[in-house]
Design a protein around this motif. Sequence first.
Motif, short mmCIF file in Angstrom:
data_model
loop_
_atom_site.label_atom_id
_atom_site.label_comp_id
_atom_site.label_asym_id
_atom_site.label_seq_id
_atom_site.Cartn_x
_atom_site.Cartn_y
_atom_site.Cartn_z
N TYR A 166 0.76 -1.34 0.11
CA TYR A 166 -0.03 0.00 0.07
C TYR A 166 0.93 1.33 -0.04
CZ TYR A 166 0.78 0.57 5.26
OH TYR A 166 1.30 0.86 6.35
N TYR A 167 0.36 2.38 -0.44
CA TYR A 167 0.82 3.70 -0.65
C TYR A 167 0.44 4.74 0.24
CZ TYR A 167 2.64 0.90 -4.74
OH TYR A 167 3.15 0.11 -5.70
N GLU A 168 1.18 5.19 1.21
CA GLU A 168 0.74 6.39 1.92
C GLU A 168 1.86 7.19 2.26
OE1 GLU A 168 -1.36 4.91 5.42
OE2 GLU A 168 -3.17 4.45 4.35
N LYS A 169 1.59 8.36 2.96
CA LYS A 169 2.84 9.12 3.37
C LYS A 169 3.39 8.32 4.66
CE LYS A 169 1.84 13.61 1.61
NZ LYS A 169 1.65 14.97 2.13
N ASN A 170 4.72 8.04 4.63
CA ASN A 170 5.20 7.49 5.70
C ASN A 170 6.63 8.25 6.32
OD1 ASN A 170 5.86 5.55 7.77
ND2 ASN A 170 6.31 3.92 6.20
N PRO A 171 6.20 9.25 7.10
CA PRO A 171 7.63 10.13 7.43
C PRO A 171 8.39 9.33 8.40
CG PRO A 171 5.51 11.10 8.53
CD PRO A 171 4.98 10.05 7.62
N CYS A 172 7.88 8.58 9.00
CA CYS A 172 8.78 7.72 10.05
C CYS A 172 9.87 7.01 9.10
CB CYS A 172 7.98 6.78 10.98
SG CYS A 172 6.76 7.62 12.16
N MET A 173 9.16 5.95 8.36
CA MET A 173 10.08 5.36 7.59
C MET A 173 11.01 6.03 6.79
SD MET A 173 11.18 2.20 7.07
CE MET A 173 12.14 1.42 6.15
N GLN A 174 10.58 7.22 6.29
CA GLN A 174 11.25 8.10 5.50
C GLN A 174 12.48 8.54 6.02
OE1 GLN A 174 8.95 11.27 3.72
NE2 GLN A 174 10.49 12.31 2.92
N ASN A 175 12.23 9.17 7.31
CA ASN A 175 13.50 9.54 8.04
C ASN A 175 14.39 8.45 8.62
OD1 ASN A 175 12.18 12.17 8.23
ND2 ASN A 175 11.15 11.75 10.12
N TYR A 176 14.03 7.29 8.84
CA TYR A 176 14.75 6.35 9.15
C TYR A 176 15.51 5.93 7.84
CZ TYR A 176 17.01 1.80 10.09
OH TYR A 176 17.64 0.77 10.43
N MET A 177 15.29 6.03 6.86
CA MET A 177 15.70 5.55 5.36
C MET A 177 16.76 6.50 5.09
SD MET A 177 12.94 4.14 3.12
CE MET A 177 13.85 3.46 1.87
N ILE A 178 16.71 7.93 5.63
CA ILE A 178 17.52 8.81 5.31
C ILE A 178 18.86 9.01 6.31
CG2 ILE A 178 17.97 11.76 5.41
CD1 ILE A 178 15.00 11.81 4.58
N SER A 179 18.57 8.37 7.38
CA SER A 179 19.53 8.55 8.37
C SER A 179 20.56 7.42 8.02
CB SER A 179 19.01 8.15 9.74
OG SER A 179 18.43 7.09 9.98
N THR A 180 19.98 5.99 7.43
CA THR A 180 20.78 4.96 6.92
C THR A 180 21.30 4.93 5.58
OG1 THR A 180 18.59 3.80 6.65
CG2 THR A 180 19.73 3.76 8.87
N SER A 189 18.32 10.82 -3.12
CA SER A 189 17.05 10.93 -4.10
C SER A 189 16.24 9.74 -4.08
CB SER A 189 17.58 11.04 -5.39
OG SER A 189 18.47 10.36 -5.79
N GLU A 190 17.09 8.61 -3.73
CA GLU A 190 16.24 7.18 -3.77
C GLU A 190 15.35 7.08 -2.56
OE1 GLU A 190 19.86 4.78 -6.18
OE2 GLU A 190 19.53 4.60 -4.05
N THR A 191 15.67 7.78 -1.50
CA THR A 191 14.99 7.40 -0.39
C THR A 191 13.94 8.63 0.34
OG1 THR A 191 16.79 8.49 0.96
CG2 THR A 191 16.86 6.11 0.73
N VAL A 192 14.34 9.62 -0.11
CA VAL A 192 13.58 11.12 0.22
C VAL A 192 12.24 10.99 -0.54
CG1 VAL A 192 13.36 13.46 0.46
CG2 VAL A 192 15.74 12.04 1.03
N GLU A 193 12.28 10.85 -1.74
CA GLU A 193 11.27 11.02 -2.47
C GLU A 193 9.90 10.36 -1.96
OE1 GLU A 193 9.94 10.93 -7.26
OE2 GLU A 193 11.71 9.85 -6.55
#
Length: 415
Positions: A166-180, A189-193
């Motif tokens: 499913y597709y929803e806004k997910n800021p938690c996972m987005q921030n974690y992917m940016i940090s790692t 660009s591969e994670t923030v979008e």
Amino acid sequence: MERQLPKNVRQIGNVSDSPKIYVEDYVDTFFTQLCEKCAKAGGGPIGAFLVGDIQKSDEEEYVYIYGAIQMHELKMEGNEYVIDEATWKNAYEDCKQYFEDGEMLGWFVAHQGVPLTPDAATVRLHKKSFPKKNTVFVMKDPVEKDETYYVHKMNDLMEIGGHYTYYEKNPCMQNYMISTRKKNGVFPSETVEDRAAKDFRNMVRTRSGRQRQRRSGSLMYAVSACLVLVLIVMGVSMVNNFDKMKSVQTTLDNLSAGASETVETSGTVTAVTPGEEDGTGDTQDSAEAEDSGSKAEDAQAENDSSEDNASDKDSKPADQAAEVTSDQGDTSQSDQSAETSDSSESAEASSDAQSSGESSGENGSDGVYIVEKGDTLAIISRKMYGDISHVDAICRMNGIEDGDLIYVGQKLLLP
């Protein structure tokens, strides 16, 4: 808090099993990144903890996985996976930092060359680490990209035929992917979008492109209709103009035919005989015209001569009548016949003079000759001058190039 079912989903495999598993798109992307890292590292195992929650309803149970935390180290002892205390500690800290309300309800393993079926040791490790019902275990081949989902139920790991992404806004996972991203070798660009936003933008672009195509199609249809209308109007105008031109051409042809009928003459000018030059070889048409004219003049002359005779008889002196004797018969008859012959000759002479005078007075006497029926330039020259030697002079005087082109009623200046 009860979660609403996602609206924007993609089904993968057979989802008829229970519970229904929903994996957020960022988590699925993170799994792909771990598989790429595993392939680059030589195929050794890389693990991650699954973060989410479990929802229940009257009819169905749902598992929502909206986060994933990479294990700092997934060890192997023989053929068994080992999760040590340090790995658990780091996982709890990351979960608290990025997924405050999340619960670790399963784990993920990417291991190259290993069957996607958990052995007994793996099942024991799962039951020990995640004893709760409906917890999830995911195995994925980093090279073939094949994956299998298992659920802890009935005191075992049961394979699930399919799941939903499913597709929803997910800021938690987005921030974690940016940090790692540096640790996993991923560019920002591969994670923030935001994939949900990306999908929405793609959908908007597609719709706007279709609308532009529809507008351009409508515009082309309107332009084509206008061109067709213009062509129809031009065609009707050309047909009308053609009819008008045809009628004008018909009128001109009729006028030309009428003019040619009035202009035609006998054409005797170009064929002059020696007799005509001597004055003895008149054409049949001129002879007929002169005969008709002379007949009319002779009739007029006879009337005039009879009137003259009557006046002569009345003017005789009375003494001439007294001298007539009984033998008057023969003498008077001879005298009378002589007088009659003299009066006839004088009447003919006066008739010829009168006819020549009338002819000269009625047509051509004032220097202008009106063409009569049967006239040619040769006949007109003979009438006016007694011979045909003035034909060329008459043509030059009146600007006539073709002597045959004269018509009845035409006025000719006489030289």
